[in-house]
Design a protein around this motif. Structure first.
Motif, PDB file in Angstrom:
ATOM      1  N   ALA A 232       3.866  -2.494 -13.085  1.00  0.00           N
ATOM      2  CA  ALA A 232       2.888  -2.802 -11.883  1.00  0.00           C
ATOM      3  C   ALA A 232       3.636  -3.976 -10.905  1.00  0.00           C
ATOM      4  O   ALA A 232       3.241  -3.749  -9.660  1.00  0.00           O
ATOM      5  CB  ALA A 232       2.069  -3.648 -12.308  1.00  0.00           C
ATOM      6  N   MET A 233       4.670  -4.825 -11.233  1.00  0.00           N
ATOM      7  CA  MET A 233       5.429  -5.440 -10.443  1.00  0.00           C
ATOM      8  C   MET A 233       6.044  -4.861  -9.602  1.00  0.00           C
ATOM      9  O   MET A 233       6.215  -5.188  -8.203  1.00  0.00           O
ATOM     10  CB  MET A 233       6.275  -6.541 -11.168  1.00  0.00           C
ATOM     11  N   GLN A 234       6.726  -3.638  -9.758  1.00  0.00           N
ATOM     12  CA  GLN A 234       7.374  -2.947  -8.793  1.00  0.00           C
ATOM     13  C   GLN A 234       6.590  -2.266  -7.757  1.00  0.00           C
ATOM     14  O   GLN A 234       6.683  -2.212  -6.559  1.00  0.00           O
ATOM     15  CB  GLN A 234       8.201  -1.841  -9.505  1.00  0.00           C
ATOM     16  N   PHE A 235       5.484  -1.860  -8.280  1.00  0.00           N
ATOM     17  CA  PHE A 235       4.537  -1.130  -7.456  1.00  0.00           C
ATOM     18  C   PHE A 235       3.929  -2.099  -6.368  1.00  0.00           C
ATOM     19  O   PHE A 235       3.863  -1.882  -5.124  1.00  0.00           O
ATOM     20  CB  PHE A 235       3.305  -0.502  -8.493  1.00  0.00           C
ATOM     21  N   TYR A 236       3.290  -3.104  -6.850  1.00  0.00           N
ATOM     22  CA  TYR A 236       2.638  -4.335  -5.974  1.00  0.00           C
ATOM     23  C   TYR A 236       3.939  -4.630  -4.912  1.00  0.00           C
ATOM     24  O   TYR A 236       3.616  -4.663  -3.788  1.00  0.00           O
ATOM     25  CB  TYR A 236       2.252  -5.436  -6.804  1.00  0.00           C
TER      26      TYR A 236
ATOM     27  N   VAL B 126       5.852  -4.632   1.019  1.00  0.00           N
ATOM     28  CA  VAL B 126       7.259  -4.647   1.829  1.00  0.00           C
ATOM     29  C   VAL B 126       7.471  -3.224   2.426  1.00  0.00           C
ATOM     30  O   VAL B 126       8.241  -3.060   3.493  1.00  0.00           O
ATOM     31  CB  VAL B 126       8.495  -4.961   1.076  1.00  0.00           C
ATOM     32  N   ASN B 127       6.863  -2.127   1.995  1.00  0.00           N
ATOM     33  CA  ASN B 127       7.056  -0.868   2.487  1.00  0.00           C
ATOM     34  C   ASN B 127       5.981  -0.116   2.878  1.00  0.00           C
ATOM     35  O   ASN B 127       6.302   0.993   3.277  1.00  0.00           O
ATOM     36  CB  ASN B 127       7.805   0.104   1.195  1.00  0.00           C
ATOM     37  N   THR B 128       4.730  -0.463   3.122  1.00  0.00           N
ATOM     38  CA  THR B 128       3.756   0.438   3.268  1.00  0.00           C
ATOM     39  C   THR B 128       2.779  -0.392   4.569  1.00  0.00           C
ATOM     40  O   THR B 128       2.938  -1.476   4.875  1.00  0.00           O
ATOM     41  CB  THR B 128       2.773   0.616   2.127  1.00  0.00           C
ATOM     42  N   GLU B 129       1.931   0.488   5.142  1.00  0.00           N
ATOM     43  CA  GLU B 129       1.228   0.020   6.112  1.00  0.00           C
ATOM     44  C   GLU B 129       0.092  -0.919   5.766  1.00  0.00           C
ATOM     45  O   GLU B 129      -0.174  -2.174   6.413  1.00  0.00           O
ATOM     46  CB  GLU B 129       0.475   1.165   6.916  1.00  0.00           C
ATOM     47  N   VAL B 130      -0.515  -0.780   4.613  1.00  0.00           N
ATOM     48  CA  VAL B 130      -1.413  -1.449   4.073  1.00  0.00           C
ATOM     49  C   VAL B 130      -0.966  -2.883   3.672  1.00  0.00           C
ATOM     50  O   VAL B 130      -1.862  -3.823   3.422  1.00  0.00           O
ATOM     51  CB  VAL B 130      -2.185  -0.994   2.933  1.00  0.00           C
ATOM     52  N   GLY B 131       0.237  -3.170   3.287  1.00  0.00           N
ATOM     53  CA  GLY B 131       0.921  -4.183   2.975  1.00  0.00           C
ATOM     54  C   GLY B 131       1.210  -5.102   4.076  1.00  0.00           C
ATOM     55  O   GLY B 131       1.954  -6.293   4.050  1.00  0.00           O
TER      56      GLY B 131
ATOM     57  N   GLN C  39       9.825 -11.365  -6.176  1.00  0.00           N
ATOM     58  CA  GLN C  39       9.299 -10.360  -6.247  1.00  0.00           C
ATOM     59  C   GLN C  39       7.482 -10.237  -6.164  1.00  0.00           C
ATOM     60  O   GLN C  39       6.765  -9.617  -6.873  1.00  0.00           O
ATOM     61  CB  GLN C  39       9.426  -9.657  -7.541  1.00  0.00           C
ATOM     62  N   ILE C  40       7.500 -10.881  -4.976  1.00  0.00           N
ATOM     63  CA  ILE C  40       5.914 -10.965  -4.415  1.00  0.00           C
ATOM     64  C   ILE C  40       5.328  -9.809  -4.121  1.00  0.00           C
ATOM     65  O   ILE C  40       6.131  -8.923  -3.487  1.00  0.00           O
ATOM     66  CB  ILE C  40       5.742 -12.188  -3.390  1.00  0.00           C
ATOM     67  N   GLY C  41       4.175  -9.469  -4.153  1.00  0.00           N
ATOM     68  CA  GLY C  41       3.559  -8.025  -3.876  1.00  0.00           C
ATOM     69  C   GLY C  41       2.148  -7.972  -3.557  1.00  0.00           C
ATOM     70  O   GLY C  41       1.693  -9.220  -2.873  1.00  0.00           O
ATOM     71  N   PHE C  42       1.596  -6.913  -3.219  1.00  0.00           N
ATOM     72  CA  PHE C  42       0.317  -6.942  -2.749  1.00  0.00           C
ATOM     73  C   PHE C  42      -0.544  -5.749  -3.507  1.00  0.00           C
ATOM     74  O   PHE C  42       0.091  -4.554  -3.536  1.00  0.00           O
ATOM     75  CB  PHE C  42       0.434  -6.702  -1.275  1.00  0.00           C
TER      76      PHE C  42
END
Length: 616
Positions: A130-134, A139-144, A165-168
Motif C-alpha cells: 500500500a505504501m508503494q502504491f500511494y 509522484v508519478n500520476t496526474e491525479v497526484g 515515502q509520503i503518498g496519495f
C-alpha cells in the motif's frame, strides 16, 4: 544441527555452525547499546531494563560472557535471546537480525522474504505494498499532481517526500483491493488489515481515499499503519471529512506503542542523547529537513508508559517542542507533570513565539533559525511552568498572586539542584519584590507538607513484587553452594573432573539436571562459551538458572579447600534429604501399625545420622 525458520510458505534452515559463527562475531554490548543506553560499571555495563518499568538501572550486560541479565524482572540470555524478546522474533529470525546489525555476511539462501512472525507478516506485506502504491500515485500520476504541488508549497522537497515515502490515496475507493489481488496477496488478511472498510454485503472498499498518506513505521522500519490528511482539489466543494484519519489498531499496530519516526531518529537520539518530542507528523518532517533529525511524535494521544520507556532506552534528555498556542502549552504542561513523576528523563521545553507550531515557524523563519532556537532557547521545566502558570492567574489581584506564588513553591520542590533552586528563589524575590528569606522559609514549609502527604503511602500494606536480586539473597546455603560449584565447573575443568571422580550428585533435581547438560556440553566442546551454552539448553527454567549463576558476583578463582567445603555441604544435604525421607516413611509405618518396618526405618535413620555427623 539446524535451526528452522517457519514462514508459512517457506522454510529456511540455519546450520548451527552459522549460528555459532554469528554469535562469536557479534558483540552483545554493541547490539544492546542500539536499544538501551548503557554505561560502564566495573567490568559490566548497566542500563534501564527495556522489559519492565524502572528508574534505577538493574539491567546488566556482561561483555566477557556475552550475556545480559536484569536483576529486577529476571529476564536474561545471550544476544539472540535479547533480539527475540525486544523485537518479538523467533530464534532463527533473531540470528539473521544480529547478522544484519553487525554486518556479518551470510549465505543469501538462508534469508527469507518475510522476516517477521507468521501471524503478522501478511499485514506487513499489505502495508508495504500500500505504501508503494500511494507513493507512486503521488509522484508519478496526474491525479497526484495537485497534492504534490501542495506539499511543495508547504516546503517539502522531492527528496524529503522520498525519504518519508509520503503518498496519495486517490478519490476512488476500489483501487487497493484490485492491486492486492493482482499481486496475488492473501485475501484472508484484507478485512483485518485496517486498510479497508467492510460494507453490509461483506464487500470491501478502501478506508483511505483522497488523502495525503503518511506511513507509520515500527522501530524496525516496517510500515504498520497510515495517517491520511484530507486533500481538497481545486474547484471542489468543501467536505465534512475529518482533517486527519488514522489506521485503526490491528495485530501489528497499537498506537500506545508507536512513536512516529522513531526508526529514522533513533541513531541521532543515541548520538546526541536527546529526543525531541513534537505534536504532529509535519512538525517532525519539517524539523528533519531543517537538520533536527532526532524528532518523534506520539500518535495524537497523551504520552503512554510504553512510549516513555522507548525514549528512556535511547536518551537521557527530552525536549518538548509542541505548538506555541494555548493547546500546545497545555499539552507541554501535562507532559512535564507526567514525566517528572514516571520517568528519569531530564526535561526541557522549546516554546515558539507567535503561537506558531514548529512547521509554521520553520516556513516563516527558516530552518537555521529553528536550529538556533533548539540550541539556545530551551526552558527548564520550572521556568516553563512559571510562565505557564502566570497565564492562569490575574497577578494584579493580591489573592491570586499569593496563590500563584504558592503554586510556584510547590513546583520548586521538584527541582533537585540546590543551585537551580537558589537561582529561582532569587528570580521570584526580585520579580515580586519579596524578601528572599521569606521565600526560603515558606519553601521549607511546603517541603514538610509534601513529605507528610507522601509518608502514609509507605504504610498501605501494598505488597511489592520481589526483585530477582532479593530472591537471590534469600537462597539457602545449599543452593548457593550448588550454584558456586556449577560456576566453578564452567571455568575450571578440575572441579568437574574431581566431582565425577567422587560420584558427586547435586541434591536438588534442577541443579543436577543442569550439571548433566553442562557435562554433556563440555564433552563435545573444548572450551566453555556461556552464550553458546544458553542456546544448547532447551528449557527456559534452566536458562534462567544458568543466567542467574553467571550474573552472580562470584570470585573468579577457586581452591582445593573451597572444593572440599562445597562437596561437604552437598554430601551433608544428601544425607539430610535421606533422613527426612526415612522419617516421613517412619511416620507412615507408625500410622499403619507396621512394627517391623518401624524398626527397620529407625535403624536406617540412626545409620544415616551417624554418617551425616562423620562427613569430612
Amino acid at each position: 544441527m539446524y535451526f528452522e525458520l517457519d514462514g508459512g510458505d517457506f522454510l529456511a534452515k540455519i546450520p548451527s555452525t552459522v549460528v555459532d559463527s554469528i554469535r562469536e562475531q557479534a558483540n552483545i554490548v554493541e547490539i544492546i547499546g542500539q536499544y538501551v543506553q548503557l554505561k560502564k560499571a566495573g567490568k559490566n555495563y548497566l542500563g534501564l531494563c527495556p522489559f519492565h518499568n524502572e528508574k534505577t538501572p538493574s539491567f546488566s550486560v556482561a561483555e566477557d560472557k556475552q550475556i545480559f541479565h536484569c536483576f529486577g524482572c529476571g529476564k536474561g540470555g545471550n544476544v539472540f535471546r535479547f533480539i527475540e524478546e525486544i523485537d518479538h522474533l523467533s530464534f532463527a529470525e533473531a540470528v539473521l537480525k544480529v547478522a544484519d546489525l553487525e554486518q556479518i555476511p551470510i549465505d543469501q539462501a538462508l534469508r527469507v522474504s518475510q522476516p517477521d512472525t507468521v501471524e503478522s507478516s501478511p499485514l506487513l506485506v499489505l502495508h508495504d505494498k500500500a505504501m508503494q502504491f500511494y507513493h507512486h500515485i503521488l509522484v508519478n500520476t496526474e491525479v497526484g499532481q495537485q497534492p504534490l504541488d501542495y506539499l511543495h508549497q508547504r516546503g517539502l522537497t522531492d527528496e524529503l517526500i522520498q525519504e518519508f515515502q509520503i503518498g496519495f490515496a486517490p478519490p476512488q475507493r476500489t483501487f487497493l483491493e484490485r492491486i492486492f489481488r493482482n499481486e496475488s496477496l492473501a485475501p484472508d488478511a484484507f478485512p483485518n488489515s485496517g486498510l479497508f472498510v467492510e460494507k453490509d454485503d461483506h464487500s470491501l472498499i478502501d478506508r483511505f481515499y483522497q488523502r495525503i498518506m503518511f506511513p507509520i513505521r515500527n522501530p524496525q522500519g516496517k510500515t504498520i499503519a497510515f495517517s491520511g490528511r484530507w486533500f481538497e482539489f481545486e474547484n471542489e466543494e468543501s467536505s465534512d471529512q475529518p482533517k486527519y484519519l488514522n489506521s485503526p489498531e490491528t495485530s501489528i499496530f497499537n498506537k500506545r506503542d508507536v512513536l512516529f519516526n522513531l526508526d529514522k531518529a533513533k541513531a541521532t537520539i543515541r548520538k546526541e542523547n536527546t529526543v525531541v518530542l513534537f505534536e504532529g507528523f509535519m512538525d517532525v518532517i519539517a524539523a528533519w529537513q531543517a537538520g533536527v533529525t532526532n524528532g518523534v511524535a506520539s500518535m495524537g494521544t497523551s504520552l503512554t508508559e510504553q512510549q516513555i520507556r522507548q525514549m528512556e532506552q535511547l536518551a537521557a534528555q527530552l525536549v518538548f517542542c509542541y505548538d506555541g498556542d494555548q493547546a500546545g502549552q497545555n499539552a507541554s504542561m501535562r507532559g512535564i507533570q507526567l514525566l517528572r513523576e514516571h520517568s528519569r528523563l531530564k526535561l526541557t521545553t522549546l516554546l515558539l513565539p507567535e503561537k506558531l507550531d514548529p512547521d509554521e515557524y520553520i516556513r516563516k523563519y527558516g530552518g537555521d533559525s529553528f536550529v538556533q532556537a533548539m540550541k539556545h532557547q530551551q526552558l527548564t521545566p520550572f521556568l516553563f511552568t512559571m510562565d505557564y502558570l502566570a497565564t492562569q492567574f490575574h497577578l494584579e489581584n493580591e489573592q491570586e498572586k499569593l496563590t500563584y506564588l504558592e503554586q510556584l513553591l510547590k513546583e520548586l520542590t521538584y527541582v533537585d539542584s540546590i543551585l537551580e533552586q537558589d537561582g529561582y528563589l532569587t528570580k521570584i524575590a526580585n520579580q515580586f519584590d519579596i524578601q528572599r528569606a521569606t521565600l526560603v522559609q515558606q519553601l521549607q514549609v511546603v517541603k514538610r507538607e509534601s513529605r507528610k502527604k507522601m509518608a502514609p503511602q509507605s504504610h498501605t500494606g501494598a505488597q511489592s513484587v520481589p526483585s530477582q536480586r532479593s530472591i537471590q539473597q534469600r537462597k539457602t546455603q545449599l543452593q548457593k553452594a550448588e550454584e558456586l560449584l556449577l560456576f566453578r565447573m564452567t571455568n575450571d575443568s578440575l572441579y568437574r573432573t574431581k566431582f565425577k571422580q567422587q560420584d558427586g550428585v547435586f541434591p536438588e533435581d534442577h541443579y543436577q539436571e543442569l550439571f548433566v547438560l553442562l557435562d554433556t556440553y563440555l564433552d563435545v566442546n573444548e572450551t566453555f562459551d556461556f552464550a553458546k551454552f544458553l542456546d544448547f539448553l532447551q528449557k527456559d527454567s534452566l536458562k534462567t538458572l544458568m543466567i542467574a549463576i553467571g550474573s552472580a558476583n562470584l570470585s573468579e578463582e577457586g581452591s582445593e579447600q573451597e572444593f572440599h567445603d562445597l562437596m561437604r555441604q552437598l554430601k551433608m544435604a544428601a544425607y539430610q534429604q535421606q533422613i527426612n525421607q526415612k522419617q516421613q516413611e517412619l511416620r507412615h509405618a507408625s500410622n499403619v501399625s507396621d512394627a517391623q518396618l518401624q524398626v527397620t526405618l529407625a535403624m536406617e535413620i540412626i545409620d544415616l545420622t551417624r554418617r551425616l555427623k562423620n562427613v569430612d
